[in-house]
Scaffold this motif. Sequence first.
Motif, PDB file in Angstrom:
ATOM      1  N   MET A  87       0.871  -1.159   0.000  1.00 46.64           N
ATOM      2  CA  MET A  87       0.000   0.000   0.000  1.00 46.64           C
ATOM      3  C   MET A  87       0.915   1.217   0.000  1.00 46.64           C
ATOM      4  SD  MET A  87      -3.104  -1.054   0.119  1.00 46.64           S
ATOM      5  CE  MET A  87      -4.114   0.276   0.749  1.00 46.64           C
ATOM      6  N   ARG A  88       0.865   1.996  -1.089  1.00 45.88           N
ATOM      7  CA  ARG A  88       1.722   3.175  -1.153  1.00 45.88           C
ATOM      8  C   ARG A  88       0.861   4.426  -1.112  1.00 45.88           C
ATOM      9  NH1 ARG A  88       6.799   3.169  -5.071  1.00 45.88           N
ATOM     10  NH2 ARG A  88       7.369   4.680  -3.465  1.00 45.88           N
ATOM     11  N   ALA A  89       1.367   5.460  -0.450  1.00 46.32           N
ATOM     12  CA  ALA A  89       0.657   6.745  -0.419  1.00 46.32           C
ATOM     13  C   ALA A  89       0.580   7.257  -1.860  1.00 46.32           C
ATOM     14  CB  ALA A  89       1.394   7.729   0.473  1.00 46.32           C
ATOM     15  N   TRP A  90      -0.633   7.497  -2.326  1.00 49.02           N
ATOM     16  CA  TRP A  90      -0.862   7.854  -3.731  1.00 49.02           C
ATOM     17  C   TRP A  90      -0.790   9.379  -3.886  1.00 49.02           C
ATOM     18  CZ3 TRP A  90      -6.245   6.831  -6.394  1.00 49.02           C
ATOM     19  CH2 TRP A  90      -6.091   6.873  -7.786  1.00 49.02           C
ATOM     20  N   TYR A  91      -1.517  10.049  -3.018  1.00 52.36           N
ATOM     21  CA  TYR A  91      -1.431  11.517  -2.927  1.00 52.36           C
ATOM     22  C   TYR A  91      -2.042  11.906  -1.594  1.00 52.36           C
ATOM     23  CZ  TYR A  91      -6.351  11.306  -4.351  1.00 52.36           C
ATOM     24  OH  TYR A  91      -7.681  11.008  -4.416  1.00 52.36           O
ATOM     25  N   TYR A  92      -1.670  13.098  -1.135  1.00 47.39           N
ATOM     26  CA  TYR A  92      -2.158  13.563   0.172  1.00 47.39           C
ATOM     27  C   TYR A  92      -3.201  14.636  -0.105  1.00 47.39           C
ATOM     28  CZ  TYR A  92       2.128  11.308   1.802  1.00 47.39           C
ATOM     29  OH  TYR A  92       3.137  10.409   2.051  1.00 47.39           O
ATOM     30  N   ARG A  93      -4.430  14.312   0.148  1.00 46.38           N
ATOM     31  CA  ARG A  93      -5.505  15.251  -0.220  1.00 46.38           C
ATOM     32  C   ARG A  93      -5.761  16.209   0.935  1.00 46.38           C
ATOM     33  NH1 ARG A  93     -11.001  15.823  -0.737  1.00 46.38           N
ATOM     34  NH2 ARG A  93     -11.386  14.189   0.796  1.00 46.38           N
ATOM     35  N   HIS A  94      -5.601  17.479   0.666  1.00 39.53           N
ATOM     36  CA  HIS A  94      -5.981  18.494   1.666  1.00 39.53           C
ATOM     37  C   HIS A  94      -7.470  18.755   1.550  1.00 39.53           C
ATOM     38  CE1 HIS A  94      -1.655  20.314   2.008  1.00 39.53           C
ATOM     39  NE2 HIS A  94      -1.727  19.028   2.348  1.00 39.53           N
ATOM     40  N   ASP A  95      -8.037  19.327   2.599  1.00 37.10           N
ATOM     41  CA  ASP A  95      -9.483  19.613   2.600  1.00 37.10           C
ATOM     42  C   ASP A  95      -9.864  20.424   1.364  1.00 37.10           C
ATOM     43  OD1 ASP A  95      -9.881  18.256   4.874  1.00 37.10           O
ATOM     44  OD2 ASP A  95      -9.812  20.008   6.205  1.00 37.10           O
ATOM     45  N   GLY A  96     -10.888  19.985   0.707  1.00 34.35           N
ATOM     46  CA  GLY A  96     -11.435  20.744  -0.419  1.00 34.35           C
ATOM     47  C   GLY A  96     -10.709  20.506  -1.729  1.00 34.35           C
ATOM     48  N   GLU A  97      -9.644  19.708  -1.703  1.00 33.23           N
ATOM     49  CA  GLU A  97      -8.888  19.489  -2.943  1.00 33.23           C
ATOM     50  C   GLU A  97      -9.461  18.335  -3.759  1.00 33.23           C
ATOM     51  OE1 GLU A  97      -4.188  20.655  -2.393  1.00 33.23           O
ATOM     52  OE2 GLU A  97      -4.874  18.682  -1.789  1.00 33.23           O
ATOM     53  N   THR A  98      -9.360  18.443  -5.067  1.00 36.18           N
ATOM     54  CA  THR A  98      -9.578  17.269  -5.902  1.00 36.18           C
ATOM     55  C   THR A  98      -8.249  16.521  -5.978  1.00 36.18           C
ATOM     56  OG1 THR A  98      -8.916  18.400  -7.901  1.00 36.18           O
ATOM     57  CG2 THR A  98     -11.271  18.490  -7.331  1.00 36.18           C
ATOM     58  N   MET A  99      -8.294  15.308  -6.519  1.00 33.28           N
ATOM     59  CA  MET A  99      -7.041  14.570  -6.683  1.00 33.28           C
ATOM     60  C   MET A  99      -6.088  15.363  -7.591  1.00 33.28           C
ATOM     61  SD  MET A  99      -6.357  10.837  -8.378  1.00 33.28           S
ATOM     62  CE  MET A  99      -4.703  10.354  -8.876  1.00 33.28           C
ATOM     63  N   GLU A 100      -6.645  15.926  -8.671  1.00 33.48           N
ATOM     64  CA  GLU A 100      -5.810  16.631  -9.632  1.00 33.48           C
ATOM     65  C   GLU A 100      -5.122  17.826  -8.962  1.00 33.48           C
ATOM     66  OE1 GLU A 100      -8.048  18.058 -12.949  1.00 33.48           O
ATOM     67  OE2 GLU A 100      -6.267  18.875 -13.931  1.00 33.48           O
ATOM     68  N   GLN A 101      -5.886  18.541  -8.123  1.00 31.20           N
ATOM     69  CA  GLN A 101      -5.307  19.703  -7.436  1.00 31.20           C
ATOM     70  C   GLN A 101      -4.219  19.265  -6.463  1.00 31.20           C
ATOM     71  OE1 GLN A 101      -9.049  21.085  -5.946  1.00 31.20           O
ATOM     72  NE2 GLN A 101      -9.246  22.719  -7.479  1.00 31.20           N
ATOM     73  N   ALA A 102      -4.467  18.148  -5.764  1.00 27.69           N
ATOM     74  CA  ALA A 102      -3.473  17.670  -4.799  1.00 27.69           C
ATOM     75  C   ALA A 102      -2.186  17.275  -5.515  1.00 27.69           C
ATOM     76  CB  ALA A 102      -4.031  16.483  -4.016  1.00 27.69           C
ATOM     77  N   VAL A 103      -2.333  16.549  -6.622  1.00 26.71           N
ATOM     78  CA  VAL A 103      -1.146  16.088  -7.351  1.00 26.71           C
ATOM     79  C   VAL A 103      -0.394  17.290  -7.923  1.00 26.71           C
ATOM     80  CG1 VAL A 103      -0.351  14.764  -9.347  1.00 26.71           C
ATOM     81  CG2 VAL A 103      -2.117  13.812  -7.849  1.00 26.71           C
ATOM     82  N   THR A 104      -1.112  18.252  -8.446  1.00 24.74           N
ATOM     83  CA  THR A 104      -0.475  19.459  -8.993  1.00 24.74           C
ATOM     84  C   THR A 104       0.328  20.173  -7.899  1.00 24.74           C
ATOM     85  OG1 THR A 104      -2.242  19.705 -10.588  1.00 24.74           O
ATOM     86  CG2 THR A 104      -0.928  21.663 -10.139  1.00 24.74           C
ATOM     87  N   ARG A 105      -0.270  20.303  -6.734  1.00 25.39           N
ATOM     88  CA  ARG A 105       0.415  20.965  -5.613  1.00 25.39           C
ATOM     89  C   ARG A 105       1.706  20.218  -5.267  1.00 25.39           C
ATOM     90  NH1 ARG A 105      -0.028  19.272  -0.782  1.00 25.39           N
ATOM     91  NH2 ARG A 105      -2.058  18.289  -1.056  1.00 25.39           N
ATOM     92  N   GLU A 106       1.610  18.890  -5.225  1.00 27.41           N
ATOM     93  CA  GLU A 106       2.785  18.090  -4.844  1.00 27.41           C
ATOM     94  C   GLU A 106       3.880  18.171  -5.909  1.00 27.41           C
ATOM     95  OE1 GLU A 106       1.370  14.128  -3.983  1.00 27.41           O
ATOM     96  OE2 GLU A 106      -0.054  14.864  -2.484  1.00 27.41           O
ATOM     97  N   VAL A 107       3.472  18.124  -7.180  1.00 24.49           N
ATOM     98  CA  VAL A 107       4.451  18.152  -8.278  1.00 24.49           C
ATOM     99  C   VAL A 107       5.181  19.494  -8.299  1.00 24.49           C
ATOM    100  CG1 VAL A 107       4.649  18.223 -10.790  1.00 24.49           C
ATOM    101  CG2 VAL A 107       3.270  16.434  -9.699  1.00 24.49           C
TER     102      VAL A 107
END
Lengths: 1011, 205
Positions: free
Chosen positions: A639-659
Amino acid sequence: MSSQRYRLSGGTTIRTDTPLSFTFDGKSYHGYKGDTLASALIAAGVHLIGRSFKYHRPRGIMSAGSEEPNALVRVGTGAYAEPNLKATQVELYDGLIATSQNRFPSLKYDVGSINSVMSQFLPAGFYYKTFMWPASFWMTYEHFIRNAAGLGKVASDPIDPERYEKTHRHCEILIAGGGGAGLMAAYQAALSGQRVMLVDEQAEFGGWLLSDDAVKIDNMPAYDWVREMQSLLSNMDNVTLLPRTTMFGYGDHNYITLAERVTDHLSPRPSHLPRMRLWKVRVAQVILATGCIERPLVFGGNDLPGVMLASAVQSYITQYGALPGSRAIIVTNNDTAYQAALAFQNAGGFVRAIVDTRTTVKGAWVKAAKDAGIDILSGHGLTGAYGIHHVGRVEISPITADGREITGEAVHMDCDLVMMSGGLTPTVHLHSQARGKLVWDEKHLCFKPGATHEAEQSIGACNGSFALSSGLAEAIRAATKAVKSTGGTCTALSVPDVTALRINYAPMAYWKAPSQAGAGQGPKAFVDFQNDVTSADIQLAVREGYQSVEHVKRYTTTGMATDQGKTSNMNALGILADALGHEIPDVGTTTFRMPYTPTSMGMIAGRDIGGLFDAVRLTRMDSWHRAAGAKFEHVGQWMRAWYYRHDGETMEQAVTREVLAARTTAGLLDASTLGKIDVRGKDAATFLDRIYTNKFSSLAVGKCRYGLMLKDDGMVMDDGVTTRLADEHYHMTTTTGGAAGVLDWMEEWLQTEWPELDVFLTSVTEQWSVATLSGPHARAILEAADISVDLSDTAFPFMSMKQGYVSGLPARIFRISFTGELSYEINVPARYGVALWTALMKAGEAFGITPYGTEAMHVLRAEKGFIIVGQETDGTVTPLDLGMNWIVSKKKPDFIGKRALERTSMADPKRKQLVGLRTDNPDDVIPEGAHAVLDPNQPPPIDMLGHVTSSYASPNLGYSIAMALLKGGHKLIGETVWIPMLDGQKPIKAVVTDTVFYDAQGDRLNGTSSS
Amino acid sequence: MAQAHPDISALEAQAGRLPDQMPHPDGGSGGIVFTDLSTCGKLNLRCASDVSSQIIRFLGASLPDKANSVTTSGERRIIWLGPDEYLVLVKTGEEDSLSSIISSALSSQHHAATIVTDALACLQLDGPAVRDVLAKGCALDLHDTKFTAGMCAQTLLASASITLLCEGDSSFRIICRTSFLDYVMAWLKDAACEYGYYVTPQSNI
């Protein structure tokens, strides 16, 4: 509350001190512990139990065992409901709720029974015919047929709330069937001290002996002998007794599967126990003592409620103390029914007549019947049974000696019970599942076990030895033989003394009653009751040209119901052989397959459900990721951490923030899952030179190198960074999913091809927790985290490793990069994983450190054109295809895959090669797996170039990027390709590019340049 | 109808979240006790079997010469994993020095002594139900006359690879990769519901 009007005193398994109540179709009834649902209903005078599958004919209880084709009920309610249970196998418990099936609106007034009137339009092969012609009509038929088809209704709740379990066992001797022979064999075998298992599908051991009150064993009533054997066995530590347990499968090498019904008979059910338990048993010697099944006779109306097997009537009377009728006609072609007739008469029933198809009848039982004043009509057949919801009248005709013709006027008799006996069929199912051969027994007109394939023996009635005394003798012989072949010893017991009237078990060949009606006319004479197949259906199949028993079976569906033809197969064979003018052994028989009786899917799943469905592997930092709101993805079992979702974020927004963080400040990735292999020995360098395409013997101590591993066919298998820790000591990393495979692969080469190399491999994947710190501030953060080593480029250059301390934790720090940024992989002994992670997060707080997951990792590496083995490759991709010629050594004498790469076809410019794609519209993200073409307007079939392997919106570049494996791709760079889309969307236009989209010069690896 | 068992069914959907204690259904004492011994030192030793005499004084016991067997000296266990592979369990913290001593003793021979303390978890299982619990997920013959003290096996427990050690009639150890520990523990608790269980706090050997 209905009284038990037909309850008799006695009943070998009935405990009248434990009354139970239950409902059937909403009405309340009483019974006793020891009853089955069927026996309790019979005691209450209830005989209409269900409607049949195809014609919706009223059906009752025909048998007293697991062969029951008619009395199928639904037990339980809501999510606990289970359909198609045989009332004869459902053990009564307090509060049981049963309902009849296959009827609307009620059992007595069923709309579907119109099928019975329409039956001339539902002939044999009805489904087949509607499938075949005219083909286009099937769509029309299907709608109606689907609604009418099926038997019973499953629980509406998709989740079965019951608990099921599985377990494994080993034993020397397993005996299936706990009747006289089985008990005898178990006891004999158990005396050796070997581990013995005795299983029986019924609630109590004893089998037929529970129903036979006329036999004495060692001067004891049979039932007392059963109890004595059982008590002897239950006091032996080496014996496992499993009642309520069906041996349903016989696998290769005596791998036996048992279905134990653990709590179905209890109320309330203890919830710490599973409802059912699947036993998977490895057995040295199997003894089958599965008994036999009485055959019905085939005559018009033989499916009416009140028409029962003679042996079943005897069981209901003797075992269950329930009288199935008051005025009985017995029809038989053999001796065994005479005992049942006497049992019925002794229980207070009135036997109107025994109709015997044989011209001359003689023997002890015939005499006993005559002495009891019972009329015997020899040379007669029962040629029709009549009634609406129950048999009320039968037609009896004089017949020829061969039973094929009616010779005179029929007489009619009223009755409320027909007891039929068509001879005994050995239960050879398990022997046959074990690939044992069957041989024809001309005397008893049945197939019995022949040569065996597994270490198994059949004894008693399932071996065609119907007389108890011969069954007991076989039991002792088989058990001593089994003990001997498992290396044990035991002294053979003497065969118990059996006192019983002699029975001639040989039946007369009488596969169906003669009829004066034409073919297909007159009352239906059923062969397969559960699938509603009649003798006319089989004859029709033959008229239509079918000859093989396998074809006739499938065409008519005889023997294909959930009972697998337990009561029908022999009669079907007899009728088929007659119609073909062949002998039965020439017609052959069909194959028996597991399960012996229908088996719950829930039990087969056991506890491999929900969170226990498969093992998951967690890193030491897992709890931190969960607390931080990470979403996870499965990578292999990890089980790997896929992305860390902050409140109100979509997956796309979370990944963009991380990248973005990884390229502007710093990102932190849990890379603990990467495979790690410790490679040690004086030949370690030589070994790695052969395993990888590039050279590792030239690597300096303390330096890291990226390596590519090929299979011997030249195709990319795995990749990773390997570091030289000492002269003869390397630390290899592999992909997360490939770790176990790579270790096995390398061990295989060492053990089988290169035993002369001194190399030891040890998996150390979980020994290290790994945090990858990546981004322009990586160095500053490590300094803030009190790193003990000099991080300057000169002291600690790219692709090197240092040992030291980070926040006081002992660490190996690798300066390597999968993002293209300045990057350090910090390895600490795994127990310090969370300590390291939190220390880095704290040190990095002021620098904007951001944990990132695997999705951001994928985008970051794709921007750099780094491949992922298994995503850009699929076992058909060479390093050359990937444009990675630089990593394939030209100087090394050999490495795995070298020879394959030298084949001319490997250099074929038409091979699929990895390229980049940049979409014309920067917002178009091509679906991964989509195919690229040169001309989307080409008439089909369109020439395919290849497929997209990776595709992302790149936040750093501001446009969409993709990688693709395209035919001759390297030559296509600069060309336009099209990606046709589904559902009428416009094709996506893209230009073929190099795979490196970002920082082609690699300046950012030093964390100094900006772009 | 089955009565919903508050302790089990509520947790069905989230297997692996069973409590650390499940009373015996009949009110008796726990059928099985789980103790996490994962902190013990672990050394993976690769060497030829004939070096046993050279290192026996450091190890305290000889290398097991029979496949799937274990030699014992106090808390130490030397577990046979292959013709040239052993796993040594030692007291917490002893593995570093033992690894160096063995490496110097075998410096002239081909060998590898690799510390795997953090890589492997070790669970102790005690109680009369232990063989029945294990049999639910392990296909080996675990009968008390067939799998006896001093034997070990590399096998599967449900879908996890484990090394199984028999310590006595009703006492076993399971060694698995730490990444599988959560699953193995969840599986064991679930399988032990029938008998009752108790998880003791982590302890050193």
